[in-house]
Design a protein around this motif. Structure first.
Motif, mmCIF file in Angstrom:
data_model
loop_
_atom_site.group_PDB
_atom_site.id
_atom_site.type_symbol
_atom_site.label_atom_id
_atom_site.label_comp_id
_atom_site.label_asym_id
_atom_site.label_seq_id
_atom_site.Cartn_x
_atom_site.Cartn_y
_atom_site.Cartn_z
ATOM 1 N N THR A 106 39.652 -11.195 12.333
ATOM 2 C CA THR A 106 39.399 -10.429 13.557
ATOM 3 C C THR A 106 40.706 -10.088 14.260
ATOM 4 N N GLN A 107 41.612 -11.052 14.352
ATOM 5 C CA GLN A 107 42.906 -10.807 14.987
ATOM 6 C C GLN A 107 43.707 -9.753 14.236
ATOM 7 N N ALA A 108 43.614 -9.769 12.911
ATOM 8 C CA ALA A 108 44.366 -8.801 12.114
ATOM 9 C C ALA A 108 43.930 -7.374 12.415
ATOM 10 N N ILE A 172 34.009 -10.924 3.926
ATOM 11 C CA ILE A 172 33.989 -9.468 4.073
ATOM 12 C C ILE A 172 34.178 -9.114 5.540
ATOM 13 N N ALA A 173 35.111 -8.203 5.812
ATOM 14 C CA ALA A 173 35.323 -7.676 7.160
ATOM 15 C C ALA A 173 35.101 -6.172 7.116
ATOM 16 N N ASN A 174 34.163 -5.694 7.922
ATOM 17 C CA ASN A 174 33.774 -4.283 7.855
ATOM 18 C C ASN A 174 33.887 -3.614 9.217
ATOM 19 N N VAL A 175 34.477 -2.430 9.204
ATOM 20 C CA VAL A 175 34.531 -1.563 10.381
ATOM 21 C C VAL A 175 34.127 -0.172 9.927
ATOM 22 N N GLY A 176 32.899 0.227 10.213
ATOM 23 C CA GLY A 176 32.483 1.581 9.877
ATOM 24 C C GLY A 176 31.451 1.678 8.782
ATOM 25 N N THR A 177 31.585 2.707 7.941
ATOM 26 C CA THR A 177 30.493 3.144 7.082
ATOM 27 C C THR A 177 30.783 3.036 5.587
ATOM 28 N N ARG A 257 34.813 1.023 26.682
ATOM 29 C CA ARG A 257 35.044 1.751 25.439
ATOM 30 C C ARG A 257 33.907 1.481 24.444
ATOM 31 N N PRO A 258 33.157 2.513 24.035
ATOM 32 C CA PRO A 258 31.985 2.293 23.172
ATOM 33 C C PRO A 258 32.305 2.235 21.676
ATOM 34 N N VAL A 259 33.254 3.029 21.224
ATOM 35 C CA VAL A 259 33.634 3.037 19.819
ATOM 36 C C VAL A 259 34.802 2.080 19.644
ATOM 37 N N VAL A 260 34.596 1.041 18.852
ATOM 38 C CA VAL A 260 35.556 -0.057 18.786
ATOM 39 C C VAL A 260 36.043 -0.262 17.355
ATOM 40 N N ALA A 261 37.080 -1.095 17.222
ATOM 41 C CA ALA A 261 37.630 -1.438 15.904
ATOM 42 C C ALA A 261 37.367 -2.891 15.550
ATOM 43 N N GLU A 262 36.478 -3.554 16.276
ATOM 44 C CA GLU A 262 36.186 -4.957 15.994
ATOM 45 C C GLU A 262 35.393 -5.071 14.695
ATOM 46 N N PRO A 263 35.860 -5.871 13.736
ATOM 47 C CA PRO A 263 35.151 -5.975 12.456
ATOM 48 C C PRO A 263 33.942 -6.890 12.553
ATOM 49 N N GLU A 264 32.970 -6.619 11.722
ATOM 50 C CA GLU A 264 31.857 -7.536 11.519
ATOM 51 C C GLU A 264 32.196 -8.388 10.299
ATOM 52 N N ILE A 265 32.241 -9.713 10.492
ATOM 53 C CA ILE A 265 32.681 -10.622 9.439
ATOM 54 C C ILE A 265 31.474 -11.253 8.754
ATOM 55 N N HIS A 266 31.475 -11.243 7.429
ATOM 56 C CA HIS A 266 30.432 -11.895 6.638
ATOM 57 C C HIS A 266 31.091 -12.929 5.728
ATOM 58 N N GLY A 267 30.506 -14.089 5.634
ATOM 59 C CA GLY A 267 31.055 -15.127 4.769
ATOM 60 C C GLY A 267 31.339 -16.390 5.564
ATOM 61 N N SER A 268 31.597 -17.443 4.802
ATOM 62 C CA SER A 268 32.003 -17.330 3.414
ATOM 63 C C SER A 268 30.827 -17.413 2.430
ATOM 64 N N LEU A 269 31.040 -16.781 1.277
ATOM 65 C CA LEU A 269 30.121 -16.856 0.157
ATOM 66 C C LEU A 269 30.863 -17.506 -1.014
ATOM 67 N N SER A 270 30.338 -18.607 -1.505
ATOM 68 C CA SER A 270 31.001 -19.310 -2.598
ATOM 69 C C SER A 270 30.911 -18.501 -3.886
ATOM 70 N N LEU A 271 32.024 -18.435 -4.600
ATOM 71 C CA LEU A 271 32.066 -17.745 -5.891
ATOM 72 C C LEU A 271 32.128 -18.724 -7.047
ATOM 73 N N ASP A 272 31.939 -19.995 -6.761
ATOM 74 C CA ASP A 272 31.948 -20.996 -7.832
ATOM 75 C C ASP A 272 30.809 -20.720 -8.813
ATOM 76 N N GLY A 273 31.134 -20.608 -10.067
ATOM 77 C CA GLY A 273 30.133 -20.391 -11.104
ATOM 78 C C GLY A 273 29.546 -18.994 -11.139
#
Length: 497
Positions: A106-108, A172-177, A257-273
């Motif tokens: 988020t800070q990035a 996953i960090a997402n901003v937009g479409t 300000r209505p249109v923002v650059a704040e990401p929606e963060i998903h995770g963590s999701l384990s990739l083991d196996g």
């Protein structure tokens, strides 16, 4: 620091990330925008504005991103460099918790947004100066041309989706479409397709509620479908929308300000196996496929294309580019066909696809079905030109049985060459679609019995040096003989003698 960022922006040969190694476990495919004429020929209307990143950091850290730029490539290019610098230059390590990683991500994005606006400070100052300066009439045209250039310089924006792998966990960090798909091969050999997150668009209920809480008319925004020419409700850059929103009719009632650059963060999701692949796609690629075939099964279709190409190509770059070309060709063919969806396919935007494999083997060009390659069935979309319904055709594609790639480590297979493994399953991509059925690529009997069942053991030549045929024509000759018994008797019969 602002002056340093401006220098980096102005010099195409300098980058914060020049010394970082590229990740070799991913491939990227791209295609520029295209608008079709009445003759079906396409022309590019503007330079490619997409961007991407794919780096391998230290301590088992990998960073990937796809950026969909608009009104120029400045923001997409800046974001791809700055985000990498904010995440892979010592900020992340294996001791960080999930909360730490989400905070750093988020800070990035916040730093990228603020840093970009610092790079256009000079352009904004010059624009303000010229706008308020009275000049003689003979110089006003030059001033207007310069103001137009400055307006273009400060107006660009981008949407972004970033995938981070740390400690073999996915964030996953997402901003937009843009869109992210995680495809996991299950124990029964099927590909499970998971879309991570939803696009921040004007039809996203959560986003509409967020905007309504700021005092905006969500129903009106949904009906408009766009905010200042873009469907995204979150984006990087775009100074006019961020700082002059009170002058935009659709946004003027907003408390902040209505249109923002704040990401929606998903995770963590384990990739083991996990065996499968990760897909990062720009909005242009998704829109092109959905315009051609509708949005219902776009995720399954793109996964089927990737699985089919992985079974045939020997490099991930070739896989990604081949899939993009397939989408581009499909989009064009629907347009020139004049069918129902042709009106949606008169043009497409820039397209970018990033593929990151997860313990998923690539094809080996040296292996053929008779040289120990495994037969992997892949369901590939098929569209009948006489019908609007789509079906799935299961093809047998050859995959290597040796030397699989395991998250950056080339490990030899534990299977002995040519040894069948009844308990193992091969990855498939089963395309489920409206009016969908899974069928064999054979006809006549309908059960595929014309094709001999072949295991993973290589076929051996006989004493004459010939390899047994893959197709058994016995049933064909029996059926043909039943319908042509008279002529067969007269001519001495057909079939193997």
């Amino acid at each position: 620091m602002a002056a340093q960022r401006r220098n980096f922006m102005q010099s195409p040969h300098q980058s914060w990330t020049d010394d970082l190694p590229l990740c070799q476990m991913c491939g990227v495919g791209t295609a520029p925008n295209c608008a079709y004429g009445s003759d079906g020929k396409g022309t590019q209307s503007h330079p490619n504005e997409d961007g991407h990143l794919r780096f391998r950091g230290e301590d088992g850290c990998f960073l990937y991103g796809v950026f969909n730029g608009y009104d120029g490539s400045r923001v997409a290019s800046f974001a791809s460099q700055c985000l990498t610098a904010e995440l892979l230059l010592g900020q992340l390590n294996s001791s960080h918790t999930d909360n730490d990683v989400r905070r750093i991500l988020t800070q990035a994005f916040d730093v990228v947004e603020k840093s970009y606006f610092e790079t256009i400070d000079d352009a904004l100052a010059e624009k303000a100066h010229l706008s308020n300066y009275l000049l003689p009439h003979n110089e006003s045209q030059k001033v207007q041309e310069r103001l137009k250039e400055l307006e273009q310089e400060v107006s660009g924006g981008a949407t972004a989706v970033v995938a981070l792998i740390l400690n073999n966990k996915l964030y996953i960090a997402n901003v937009g479409t843009n869109r992210v798909l995680l495809c996991k091969s299950s124990s029964d050999g099927q590909n499970q397709v998971l879309q991570i997150g939803r696009p921040h668009s004007t039809d996203n209920e959560d986003e509409l509620q967020r905007l309504a809480a700021l005092g905006l008319d969500s129903a009106r925004i949904r009906q408009a479908a766009q905010i200042s020419g873009q469907s995204s409700t979150r984006r990087l850059g775009d100074y006019p929308v961020k700082f002059n929103y009170n002058e935009i009719d659709l946004l003027s009632a907003a408390k902040t300000r209505p249109v923002v650059a704040e990401p929606e963060i998903h995770g963590s999701l384990s990739l083991d196996g996990v065996t499968g692949f990760l897909l990062l796609m720009s909005e242009g690629l998704i829109n092109a496929l959905e315009s051609a075939h509708g949005p219902e099964q776009a995720n399954q279709e793109i996964v089927a294309m990737v699985a089919a190409e992985l079974a045939q190509q020997t490099s991930l770059e070739a896989v990604a580019q081949s899939v993009v070309e397939r989408v581009k060709r499909l989009h064009h063919d629907v347009y020139v066909s004049g069918r129902q969806r042709a009106t949606y396919c008169s043009r497409h935007e820039d397209m970018t696809l990033l593929i990151r494999t997860l313990n998923y083997p690539l094809a080996d060009a040296a292996l053929t079905p008779t040289q120990g390659g495994r037969i992997y069935p892949v369901s590939v979309p098929y569209s009948n030109s006489q019908s609007t319904s789509k079906t799935s055709v299961t093809l047998s594609l050859v995959m290597p049985s040796q030397s699989t790639l395991t998250n950056g480590t080339n490990t030899a297979s534990t299977l002995e060459e040519g040894t069948p493994t009844p308990g193992s399953q091969s990855p498939t991509a089963t395309l489920q679609s409206t009016n969908t059925q899974t069928q064999s690529s054979s006809s006549s009997s309908g059960d595929g019995s014309l094709f001999r069942q072949r295991g993973s053991q290589a076929a051996q030549p006989d004493e004459t040096g010939r390899v047994p045929p893959y197709v058994d024509f016995t049933q064909f000759y029996r059926l043909w003989g039943g319908d042509h018994s008279d002529s067969q008797s007269a001519q001495g019969g057909l079939g193997p003698q």
